[in-house]
Design a protein around this motif. Structure first.
Motif, mmCIF file in Angstrom:
data_model
loop_
_atom_site.group_PDB
_atom_site.id
_atom_site.type_symbol
_atom_site.label_atom_id
_atom_site.label_comp_id
_atom_site.label_asym_id
_atom_site.label_seq_id
_atom_site.Cartn_x
_atom_site.Cartn_y
_atom_site.Cartn_z
ATOM 1 N N MET A 274 11.551 -66.830 -38.280
ATOM 2 C CA MET A 274 11.053 -65.463 -38.111
ATOM 3 C C MET A 274 10.911 -64.707 -39.435
ATOM 4 O O MET A 274 11.823 -64.713 -40.265
ATOM 5 N N ALA B 31 10.257 -60.903 -40.017
ATOM 6 C CA ALA B 31 10.077 -59.609 -39.327
ATOM 7 C C ALA B 31 9.869 -58.513 -40.367
ATOM 8 O O ALA B 31 8.726 -58.258 -40.769
ATOM 9 N N THR B 32 10.950 -57.867 -40.843
ATOM 10 C CA THR B 32 10.788 -56.916 -41.953
ATOM 11 C C THR B 32 10.567 -57.661 -43.262
ATOM 12 O O THR B 32 10.128 -57.076 -44.250
ATOM 13 N N ALA B 33 10.951 -58.955 -43.293
ATOM 14 C CA ALA B 33 10.957 -59.812 -44.489
ATOM 15 C C ALA B 33 12.158 -59.556 -45.382
ATOM 16 O O ALA B 33 12.278 -60.185 -46.431
ATOM 17 N N ASN B 34 13.069 -58.679 -44.981
ATOM 18 C CA ASN B 34 14.228 -58.434 -45.845
ATOM 19 C C ASN B 34 15.018 -59.721 -46.111
ATOM 20 O O ASN B 34 15.476 -59.949 -47.226
ATOM 21 N N SER B 35 15.156 -60.564 -45.082
ATOM 22 C CA SER B 35 15.931 -61.804 -45.262
ATOM 23 C C SER B 35 15.219 -62.760 -46.217
ATOM 24 O O SER B 35 15.840 -63.299 -47.142
ATOM 25 N N GLY C 60 17.891 -66.919 -33.578
ATOM 26 C CA GLY C 60 19.222 -67.521 -33.703
ATOM 27 C C GLY C 60 19.936 -67.550 -32.361
ATOM 28 O O GLY C 60 20.493 -68.569 -31.953
ATOM 29 N N ASP D 260 12.461 -70.709 -42.027
ATOM 30 C CA ASP D 260 13.096 -69.691 -41.187
ATOM 31 C C ASP D 260 12.085 -69.395 -40.077
ATOM 32 O O ASP D 260 10.920 -69.122 -40.372
ATOM 33 N N ARG E 139 20.942 -60.291 -40.770
ATOM 34 C CA ARG E 139 20.228 -59.017 -40.737
ATOM 35 C C ARG E 139 21.108 -58.005 -40.038
ATOM 36 O O ARG E 139 21.476 -58.210 -38.878
ATOM 37 N N ARG F 150 21.042 -68.430 -39.763
ATOM 38 C CA ARG F 150 21.359 -69.723 -39.190
ATOM 39 C C ARG F 150 20.196 -70.337 -38.456
ATOM 40 O O ARG F 150 20.129 -71.551 -38.304
ATOM 41 N N ALA F 151 19.207 -69.544 -38.038
ATOM 42 C CA ALA F 151 18.104 -70.091 -37.238
ATOM 43 C C ALA F 151 17.306 -71.136 -38.011
ATOM 44 O O ALA F 151 16.720 -72.040 -37.420
HETATM 45 C C1 PRP Z 1 16.707 -63.720 -38.068
HETATM 46 C C2 PRP Z 1 15.674 -64.720 -38.538
HETATM 47 C C3 PRP Z 1 15.416 -64.285 -39.952
HETATM 48 C C4 PRP Z 1 15.554 -62.792 -39.852
HETATM 49 C C5 PRP Z 1 14.202 -62.160 -39.868
HETATM 50 O O1 PRP Z 1 17.968 -64.044 -38.543
HETATM 51 O O2 PRP Z 1 16.117 -66.060 -38.432
HETATM 52 O O3 PRP Z 1 16.313 -64.826 -40.893
HETATM 53 O O4 PRP Z 1 16.218 -62.506 -38.611
HETATM 54 O O5 PRP Z 1 14.290 -60.786 -39.911
HETATM 55 P P1 PRP Z 1 13.837 -59.936 -41.180
HETATM 56 O O6 PRP Z 1 12.537 -60.504 -41.627
HETATM 57 O O7 PRP Z 1 13.720 -58.542 -40.643
HETATM 58 O O8 PRP Z 1 14.899 -60.046 -42.235
HETATM 59 P P2 PRP Z 1 19.286 -63.198 -38.180
HETATM 60 O O9 PRP Z 1 19.599 -62.233 -39.280
HETATM 61 O O10 PRP Z 1 19.167 -62.664 -36.793
HETATM 62 O O11 PRP Z 1 20.433 -64.270 -38.293
HETATM 63 P P3 PRP Z 1 20.744 -65.562 -37.417
HETATM 64 O O12 PRP Z 1 19.703 -66.581 -37.800
HETATM 65 O O13 PRP Z 1 22.094 -65.931 -37.882
HETATM 66 O O14 PRP Z 1 20.674 -65.184 -35.958
#
Ligand code: PRP
Ligand code: URA
Length: 209
Positions: free
Chosen positions: A134, A136-140, A203, A132, A105, A80-81
């Motif tokens: 962030m 981080a791991t890039a999994n999203s 988020g 997006d 995540r 959602r961020a």
């Molecule tokens: C956050 C961010 C990315 C993700 C990054 O979302 O907005 O989508 O984490 O992390 P990653 O690179 O390790 O996958 P989150 O899953 O917290 O969801 P939200 O935006 O609904 O808070």
């Protein structure tokens, strides 16, 4: 081809990112800063947007003027961020289409769970800009890009405000063909998968959850 990132190190952007990192910055200002940062980053990331010519008349004379070609790019929010960046981007790219991808995540496994997809029917033929805050791991991001490629998309870029070196390496391995624009590359991920020094949970800080 690799996805080594283009770091947009403009002073205005760096200043706003520092304010975003500050844990004392309240949600209302956090969202405002994310919007401003998104628009500054888009200035660089949309350098190759297609233009077309239109005949217009100024108060003085007729001229052929450059305008954005239609259909425009599709802005893809990784929710959602990503929605805060999406709203800001729509203001400066009026011809853009919109796609929402819901991905969360898992806090324990750090795996990406997909819960929503809604985009235009001609998405495969258009240029996409994924937003997006962030990486981080890039999994999203990897999951979002995989999902878009499965729908036939070939032309897309990813815009993130903060990235971790680990995530950039993973993204580059999974999708080396996707250009990445970032505002800053931080030092590392901590044991919970948070970017350090980072800004916390984007988020939660955007929506005060
Ligand atoms: C956050 C961010 C990315 C993700 C990054 O979302 O907005 O989508 O984490 O992390 P990653 O690179 O390790 O996958 P989150 O899953 O917290 O969801 P939200 O935006 O609904 O808070
Ligand atoms: N998602 C966030 O919002 N922040 C992090 O530091 C990592 C993932």
């Amino acid at each position: 081809m690799t996805s080594s990132p283009a770091v947009i190190d403009h002073p205005l952007l760096q200043h706003k990112i520092s304010l975003l990192r500050d844990k004392e910055t309240p949600s209302v200002i956090f969202r405002l800063l994310v919007r401003e940062i998104a628009q500054l980053m888009l200035f660089e990331a949309t350098r190759d947007l297609e233009l077309t010519a239109r005949d217009i008349e100024t108060p003085l004379t007729k001229m052929t003027a450059p305008v954005l070609a239609t259909p425009g790019p599709v802005l893809v929010s990784i929710m959602r961020a990503g929605n805060v960046m999406l709203d800001a981007a729509l203001e400066i790219i009026p011809t853009a289409g919109v796609c929402h991808i819901g991905i969360y995540r898992d806090h324990d496994t750090l795996e990406a769970g997909e819960y929503y997809f809604n985009g235009p029917p001609d998405i495969a033929e258009r240029a996409l800009l994924l937003v997006d805050p962030m990486l981080a791991t890039a999994n999203s991001s990897i999951a979002a890009i995989t999902q878009l490629k499965a729908r036939g998309v070939t032309n897309m870029s990813l815009i993130c405000i903060l990235a971790a070196p680990e995530g950039l390496a993973a993204l580059s391995a999974a999708h080396p063909d996707v250009p990445v624009f970032v505002g800053a590359v931080d030092t590392h991920l901590n044991e919970k998968g948070y970017i350090v020094p980072g800004l916390g949970d984007a988020g939660d800080r955007s929506y005060a959850t």
